[in-house]
Design an enzyme around this catalytic site. Sequence first.
Site, mmCIF file in Angstrom:
data_model
loop_
_atom_site.group_PDB
_atom_site.id
_atom_site.type_symbol
_atom_site.label_atom_id
_atom_site.label_comp_id
_atom_site.label_asym_id
_atom_site.label_seq_id
_atom_site.Cartn_x
_atom_site.Cartn_y
_atom_site.Cartn_z
ATOM 1 N N SER A 300 22.982 -103.917 -29.574
ATOM 2 C CA SER A 300 22.052 -104.634 -30.440
ATOM 3 C C SER A 300 22.599 -104.601 -31.856
ATOM 4 C CB SER A 300 20.664 -103.981 -30.370
ATOM 5 O OG SER A 300 19.743 -104.634 -31.216
ATOM 6 N N CYS A 301 22.019 -105.412 -32.744
ATOM 7 C CA CYS A 301 22.430 -105.411 -34.155
ATOM 8 C C CYS A 301 21.327 -106.075 -34.966
ATOM 9 C CB CYS A 301 23.783 -106.095 -34.340
ATOM 10 S SG CYS A 301 23.825 -107.812 -33.780
ATOM 11 N N GLY A 302 21.688 -106.948 -35.896
ATOM 12 C CA GLY A 302 20.690 -107.656 -36.684
ATOM 13 C C GLY A 302 20.227 -108.936 -36.029
#
Length: 344
Positions: A300-302
Site C-alpha cells: 500500500s502507499c498513498g
Amino acid sequence: MILLRLCSRRLQTESCRRLTSGLGRNQPQRPHKTPARTSTRRAGASDAGGHARRQISMSTHLDGVVTPEWLAANLRRTDVKVLDASWYMPNSNRNPLEEFQSERIPGARFFDVDKIADTSVSLPHMLPSETLFQESVRALGVNQDDLVVVYDGLGLFSAARAWWMFRVFGHDKVVVLEGGLPGWKQVNGSSVETEPETAAAEPGDLEAHLRPALLKGLAEVHANIESQEFLLVDARSEGRFKGTAPEPRPGLRGGHVPGSANIPFSAVLTSDGFLKPDEELAAVVRGAGLGDKSKPVVASCGTGVTACIVALALFKLGLADVAVYDGSWTEWALNEDMPVEGDA
C-alpha cells in the site's frame, strides 16, 4: 509463504543461504530460468550510485528490471515496446505528457497513468477495466508476445505502477527500466527523440485478463485487521506512516492501517533510480519485521503508485505474487469509519 530469492539463479552460495535463513520456504517460486546477469561494462565498473549495472537477456524478464545498456542493445527489436509511464505528484508542477513530447527514448509511446484508469471514481488512477486497459495498450502498439519496457522521468517511480498494471492484467513480459530517462541519457547521451509524436502506432493484439490475486480493496484490508491473513506493507515515508508528517493531500488523516508494517519506497532504491542489491533489499525487508513471517504480502502507499515499487523490489527477490491495495491510504483515510494507528 515468503521466499526471497537472494542468490544466483543457478546456485546459492553459503552467504546467501545465511541471508535466507528463517524465511518461509513454501511460497511457490517462479521458474528458475534466469542466467546470471552480465554487464556490458568492463570488469569492475560501476555506476554513479556505487552498484554494478545489470544485464539480462530477452528471456529473463522474470527479474522485473533491465538496464539502460540492455535497452540500447535491444531497442530495435520489433518485439520490444517501450512506454513512458511518467507521473508526478500533484504539487511537483511537472507535466509528464509535455515532457514526453519534448524528450523521450526513441520509439517510446506515452502510457498515461491518470487516463488508463477508472475515471468514474473520485480516487486517482484507480485500476481500469480489462476492456479499457486492453484497448489502451493495443492503441500503443503492444502485442501479446511483446516484451514491454516501462520507464519514467524520475529514475524509478511511476513506471513500477505500469509494470504492476500489465502483470495484474496477465501480461508477465514486462520490465522496468532502472534509472529511467535520466539513466538512459547518462548511458546513451543524446539518443533521444525531441520532436512531438504525431504518428499513431500500429494497433497491437494484447489480451487483458484480470488476476484478482494481485489486487486488494478496502473491505479486504479492513477484514485483515482481525484475520491477519496477509501482511500489509506501507510504502509511504516513516513520518507519514507514523502520522508525524503531513499528507501531501490537504485534509487527509495521518497514520496507518492497524497492524501494517512500513517499508518506505525510498529504502529499496539507490539515489539514481536503481533497485538496491539483493542483500541490501533483504536487510530492508528484515528491518521491517517481515523476514520471519510466513504470509502473503500486500503493498500500500498513498494512491497505489509507490506501493508498486516495493512490490517490484519483492518480485526481484523472488516473491512473485505481491498484491497492491489500489485505493491505498487516500481511500482508507478519507473513510472516517476506518481505524487509524499512529504516533501523532
